[in-house]
Every structure is written in structure tokens, then in C-alpha cells.
Write an enzyme that holds these catalytic residues in place. Structure first.
Site, short mmCIF file in Angstrom:
data_model
loop_
_atom_site.label_atom_id
_atom_site.label_comp_id
_atom_site.label_asym_id
_atom_site.label_seq_id
_atom_site.Cartn_x
_atom_site.Cartn_y
_atom_site.Cartn_z
N VAL A 82 -2.97 -3.80 -12.61
CA VAL A 82 -3.60 -2.69 -11.92
C VAL A 82 -2.84 -2.41 -10.62
O VAL A 82 -2.69 -3.28 -9.77
CB VAL A 82 -5.09 -3.00 -11.63
CG1 VAL A 82 -5.73 -1.84 -10.88
CG2 VAL A 82 -5.82 -3.29 -12.93
N LYS A 83 -2.35 -1.16 -10.53
CA LYS A 83 -1.54 -0.78 -9.37
C LYS A 83 -2.45 -0.14 -8.33
O LYS A 83 -3.18 0.81 -8.61
CB LYS A 83 -0.47 0.22 -9.84
CG LYS A 83 0.78 0.21 -9.02
CD LYS A 83 1.81 1.10 -9.73
CE LYS A 83 3.06 1.22 -8.94
NZ LYS A 83 3.93 2.25 -9.50
N ILE A 84 -2.39 -0.69 -7.12
CA ILE A 84 -3.31 -0.30 -6.04
C ILE A 84 -2.49 0.16 -4.84
O ILE A 84 -1.56 -0.56 -4.43
CB ILE A 84 -4.14 -1.53 -5.60
CG1 ILE A 84 -4.83 -2.20 -6.78
CG2 ILE A 84 -5.07 -1.21 -4.45
CD1 ILE A 84 -6.23 -1.76 -7.04
#
Ligand code: E4P
Length: 214
Positions: A82-84
């Protein structure tokens, strides 16, 4: 050093993967928008093609929403990361997702101290953007050198993923500095395979081979 492809285009990901160049994939909302397809469908196809980690970016800016989105993205496949985006709420989301065993990649990092905070939050990967720093007359690779030094000093587990790569020298210097991963557009991957002296040498050998008696 691992090579990821920076792309959401399944055709070029396949081509690069079949050449053995793909240890993982990074996508972002701009790259996904170019495909004209739904985010989830794009990520599903990439995860079916590639065994390594595939970064899929959340769009929310509040920690609760980022976590909800992240949990949904992580359900698509085991190799989703998951890219945040780097921000206060993002770091809260990273802590919570990490506690749930979900891998994270903090993106849009432009300074060594942003990277240090990312590592302290427990992210799997941190993505400093070198090309965008060069674009504003800062030295992107200097930031990578500082981050790799700090991460070594404190033996931090977060992997340094050099992003926003524009040319082969970014890759070369990343390797010299001991970065863990580079994420590279397909055309730059092709650039590092080719060399004019290789082409010249192949042509010469083929020409000379015609003079070898059969
Ligand atoms: C990384 O994860 C990003 O998708 C990417 O490297 C951004 O590159 P750009 O600055 O060329 O858009």
C-alpha cells in the site's frame, strides 16, 4: 539491488518481466489514469503477471480513510504494497497498516528526515524522488546518499526505493550508494541494456564471420 518497473501498462510490464528485468512494480495515480482502466483491475492484472511486490497508491488524505483503502487494496493479492503519501496522517496510517501486517511504501519523499520518520513508522519501503528534485535544481542523488548513510547508521529495516528515475546514471549511482531498489520506466531499462559499442561490435563480428570458411 532490485529493479522494479515504474509503470501501470500491463503490456510493457509483461515485456520487461519476460526479459527478467522485473523484481517488482510501482504504480501511481498518474500512471493508472493513463491506462483508462479501473485501479483495482489494473493492480489485479499486474499482480497476476509479477511475483514481486506491487505498489498501489491510496487517494485519501485522512489516516482512517487511508487505512480503509489500504486494507481493500491489500485484499487484491498477497504481493500488494500500500503506497501512502508522506504527510502526518500518512505516517499514522503506515503505523496502523504495519501493525496489521500490511506492507507499505511511503511516497513523495524529498528529504532524509522524511525518510527517517518513514522508517520509524515501520514502512516496508521509502520512495525518495530523485528526478523531481533534479527538476528544481536540487541534487536528488545527494538525498539518496544521505538516506542510505542514515539507514546504515541505525540499521533500519525499511528499504530505500529510489524513484522518479530519469536516466541510467541515476541507476548507476543508486547501486554505488547501496540503495535497495530502483524503480525505473521501461524506456530507461532498455537504455541500460544498449550500448553503441555493443551494436558496433555485433555488426563487426557478423561481417567477419562471413569470411570464416564453411
Ligand atoms: C514512484 O513510485 C513514482 O511512481 C515515480 O517514480 C514518479 O516518477 P516521476 O517523477 O517521473 O513522475
Amino acid at each position: 539491488m532490485q529493479f522494479y518497473i515504474d509503470s501501470a501498462d500491463i503490456e510493457e510490464i509483461r515485456q520487461a518481466n519476460r526479459r527478467g528485468w522485473v523484481d517488482g512494480v510501482t504504480t501511481n495515480p498518474t500512471l493508472v489514469a493513463k491506462t483508462g482502466r479501473r485501479h483495482e483491475d489494473v493492480i489485479k492484472d499486474i499482480c497476476n503477471e509479477v511475483k514481486g511486490l506491487v505498489s498501489a497508491e491510496v487517494l485519501s488524505l485522512k489516516a482512517d480513510e487511508m487505512v480503509k483503502e489500504g486494507v481493500q487494496l491489500a485484499k487484491i493479492a498477497d504481493n500488494v504494497v500500500v503506497k501512502i503519501p508522506m504527510c502526518e496522517e500518512g505516517l499514522i496510517a503506515v503505523r496502523r497498516l504495519s501493525a496489521e501486517g500490511i506492507k507499505t511504501n511511503v511516497t513523495l519523499v524529498f528529504s532524509p528526515l522524511q525518510a527517517l520518520l518513514t522508517a520509524k513508522a515501520g514502512a516496508t519501503l521509502v520512495s525518495p524522488f530523485v528526478g523531481r528534485l533534479d527538476d528544481i535544481s536540487s541534487n536528488g542523488m545527494e538525498v539518496i546518499s544521505q538516506i542510505t548513510q542514515i539507514f546504515q547508521n541505525y540499521d533500519l529495516a525499511t528499504q530505500v526505493l529510489v524513484a522518479s528515475i530519469r536516466h541510467p546514471i541515476h541507476i548507476m549511482e543508486s547501486a554505488m550508494m547501496g540503495a535497495d531498489v530502483v524503480t525505473v520506466p521501461f524506456k530507461v531499462l532498455q537504455q541500460i541494456v544498449n550500448h553503441p559499442l555493443t551494436d558496433k561490435g555485433i555488426a563487426q563480428f557478423l561481417k567477419d564471420a562471413q569470411n570464416v570458411p564453411k
